[in-house]
Design a protein around this motif. Sequence first.
Motif, short mmCIF file in Angstrom:
data_model
loop_
_atom_site.label_atom_id
_atom_site.label_comp_id
_atom_site.label_asym_id
_atom_site.label_seq_id
_atom_site.Cartn_x
_atom_site.Cartn_y
_atom_site.Cartn_z
N PRO A 56 -37.10 -48.74 21.39
CA PRO A 56 -37.54 -47.79 20.37
C PRO A 56 -37.33 -46.32 20.76
O PRO A 56 -37.10 -45.47 19.90
N LEU A 57 -37.36 -46.04 22.06
CA LEU A 57 -37.18 -44.65 22.47
C LEU A 57 -35.75 -44.16 22.17
O LEU A 57 -35.55 -43.02 21.75
N GLN A 58 -34.79 -45.04 22.34
CA GLN A 58 -33.39 -44.67 22.05
C GLN A 58 -33.22 -44.32 20.58
O GLN A 58 -32.55 -43.36 20.22
N LEU A 59 -33.84 -45.11 19.75
CA LEU A 59 -33.78 -44.86 18.30
C LEU A 59 -34.39 -43.50 17.96
O LEU A 59 -33.85 -42.73 17.16
N MET A 60 -35.51 -43.19 18.62
CA MET A 60 -36.17 -41.92 18.35
C MET A 60 -35.33 -40.74 18.87
O MET A 60 -35.27 -39.69 18.26
N GLN A 61 -34.67 -40.96 20.00
CA GLN A 61 -33.81 -39.89 20.55
C GLN A 61 -32.65 -39.62 19.60
O GLN A 61 -32.26 -38.46 19.41
N ASN A 62 -32.12 -40.68 19.02
CA ASN A 62 -31.04 -40.50 18.02
C ASN A 62 -31.52 -39.63 16.87
O ASN A 62 -30.85 -38.69 16.45
N ILE A 63 -32.69 -39.98 16.35
CA ILE A 63 -33.21 -39.24 15.19
C ILE A 63 -33.46 -37.78 15.56
O ILE A 63 -33.05 -36.86 14.86
N GLU A 64 -34.07 -37.59 16.71
CA GLU A 64 -34.39 -36.22 17.14
C GLU A 64 -33.12 -35.37 17.31
O GLU A 64 -33.07 -34.20 16.94
N LEU A 80 -40.13 -34.59 12.52
CA LEU A 80 -40.63 -35.63 13.41
C LEU A 80 -41.72 -34.98 14.24
O LEU A 80 -41.52 -33.90 14.77
N TYR A 81 -42.88 -35.60 14.34
CA TYR A 81 -43.97 -35.01 15.11
C TYR A 81 -44.14 -35.75 16.42
O TYR A 81 -44.23 -36.97 16.43
N ARG A 82 -44.22 -34.99 17.49
CA ARG A 82 -44.48 -35.60 18.80
C ARG A 82 -45.98 -35.82 18.98
O ARG A 82 -46.78 -35.24 18.26
N THR A 83 -46.36 -36.64 19.92
CA THR A 83 -47.78 -36.86 20.19
C THR A 83 -48.37 -35.60 20.82
O THR A 83 -47.61 -34.72 21.27
N LEU A 84 -49.68 -35.54 20.91
CA LEU A 84 -50.31 -34.37 21.54
C LEU A 84 -49.88 -34.27 23.00
O LEU A 84 -49.89 -33.20 23.60
N LEU A 133 -23.14 -34.33 8.84
CA LEU A 133 -23.02 -34.98 10.16
C LEU A 133 -21.60 -34.93 10.72
O LEU A 133 -21.34 -35.50 11.78
N GLN A 134 -20.73 -34.26 10.00
CA GLN A 134 -19.33 -34.22 10.45
C GLN A 134 -19.15 -33.65 11.85
O GLN A 134 -18.24 -34.03 12.56
N THR A 135 -20.04 -32.72 12.22
CA THR A 135 -19.90 -32.09 13.54
C THR A 135 -20.58 -32.92 14.64
O THR A 135 -20.48 -32.58 15.81
N ALA A 136 -21.28 -33.98 14.25
CA ALA A 136 -21.96 -34.80 15.26
C ALA A 136 -20.93 -35.61 16.04
O ALA A 136 -19.95 -36.07 15.48
N ASP A 137 -21.19 -35.75 17.34
CA ASP A 137 -20.30 -36.58 18.16
C ASP A 137 -20.95 -37.96 18.28
O ASP A 137 -21.96 -38.12 18.97
N PRO A 138 -20.38 -38.98 17.63
CA PRO A 138 -21.02 -40.29 17.62
C PRO A 138 -21.27 -40.86 19.02
O PRO A 138 -22.23 -41.60 19.23
N SER A 139 -20.40 -40.47 19.97
CA SER A 139 -20.56 -41.06 21.31
C SER A 139 -21.82 -40.54 22.02
O SER A 139 -22.21 -41.07 23.07
N GLU A 140 -22.45 -39.51 21.46
CA GLU A 140 -23.70 -39.00 22.07
C GLU A 140 -24.91 -39.78 21.59
O GLU A 140 -26.04 -39.50 21.99
N TYR A 141 -24.70 -40.73 20.70
CA TYR A 141 -25.83 -41.46 20.12
C TYR A 141 -25.89 -42.90 20.64
O TYR A 141 -24.85 -43.53 20.86
N HIS A 142 -27.10 -43.39 20.83
CA HIS A 142 -27.28 -44.77 21.31
C HIS A 142 -26.91 -45.76 20.21
O HIS A 142 -27.19 -45.52 19.04
N VAL A 143 -26.35 -46.88 20.62
CA VAL A 143 -26.09 -47.98 19.68
C VAL A 143 -27.38 -48.82 19.66
O VAL A 143 -27.63 -49.60 20.57
N VAL A 144 -28.22 -48.62 18.65
CA VAL A 144 -29.54 -49.25 18.69
C VAL A 144 -29.49 -50.75 18.39
O VAL A 144 -30.29 -51.52 18.92
#
Length: 350
Positions: A56-64, A80-84, A133-144
């Motif tokens: 789940p952390l990888q998925l959240m890192q992708n979103i962030e 996206l809100y982080r915990t306290l 998202l055109q400028t996003a580099d897909p290789s920087e994202y986790h394959v969830v």
Amino acid sequence: MDKPGIQEIFSKFSDCPAISVKPVSQGLINTTFLLTDQDGKQFILQQVNREVFPEPLQLMQNIERALPLLSDTDYHALALYRTLGDELLFRDHHENYWRLLSYIPGSEAYDLPPELKIAERAGWLVGKFHSLLQTADPSEYHVVIPDFHSLQHRYRQFEEALQQAKEERLAKIKPLLGFITHTAAILQEYNSDELPVRLCHNDTKLNNMLFSKDEKEPLCLIDLDTLMPGYLHYDLGDALRTVVNTAAEDEQALENISFSKEHFTAFIEGLGQHPGFMTEEEKKEIANSVAYMPFLHGLRALTDYLMGDVYYKVNSPEQNLDRSLSLFRFAELALAERSFMQGVVQRILG
Ligand code: GN1
Ligand code: MG
């Protein structure tokens, strides 16, 4: 989970107490609640399904990572809100992971397009999402979820499920085997290997698109869990299958399922308002994708039926089977409209 439990989880993210908690039943994977706090601010609190998303952390890192790109004057940003304690997820004592997102007041989503304009606006929205998202580099994202939309992979899983299924369920699906082998072979053949890998949403069904309640204008795409590298036609096909089909994906009365040429054309017109971001190969793939995606989802639902409903949440014992029959029917109709779709794509997208 009871309301006090949810309120306690919310308190890990905010000092302001929640005064109202409403379960949101939509979605087959995560467990979702709409919360209102004492200041009247609304939030989406979700428990991430650990069976489906083991990391789940990888998925959240992708979103962030993607959220700063997904914002514009005509595209509503999600927060996206982080915990306290400054974490992306809160882990409760049952090892469940929770996350908190903004809720957009005055927004709504549709299972079916309530009017033709929504089909056109949906095309615009998916095009806007990909332009951003055109400028996003897909290789920087986790394959969830690896091979999430690979038909080859889903077909292999289906074959394995056939070996493991109970006799009663196997007997029910036997009449479908001919259609499945035949259609899978056709769809595999269409797959081009010259497509660029993009950062994709991978779950662009119509009810993951938010519109403003008053003007019915698109706001943004929600449910970014499966944001990961993929092909553009995954997102176009998934959106189109829900915009062009006149019935829901689990419609049991198969005669209600039809392919709306008008809705297809409207969607492509909306998409065409973002000129120049698609390659020629990607445009050619659109017509196939409208059959590819519902067929793949139908196969996944049927595989889950054979496995005893272990993946999707079901409300009735036959729901996975009903979904697959319905999705297969639409895939069949879409296959028959391929040349119509190619003509429209060529005329509008050039
Ligand atoms: C699942 O939970 P939900 O509805 O967002 C599934 C999608 C399917 C969809 C069918 C991770 O999404 O692939 O299209 O059900 N998501 C996952 O409505 O498997
Ligand atoms: Mg989803």
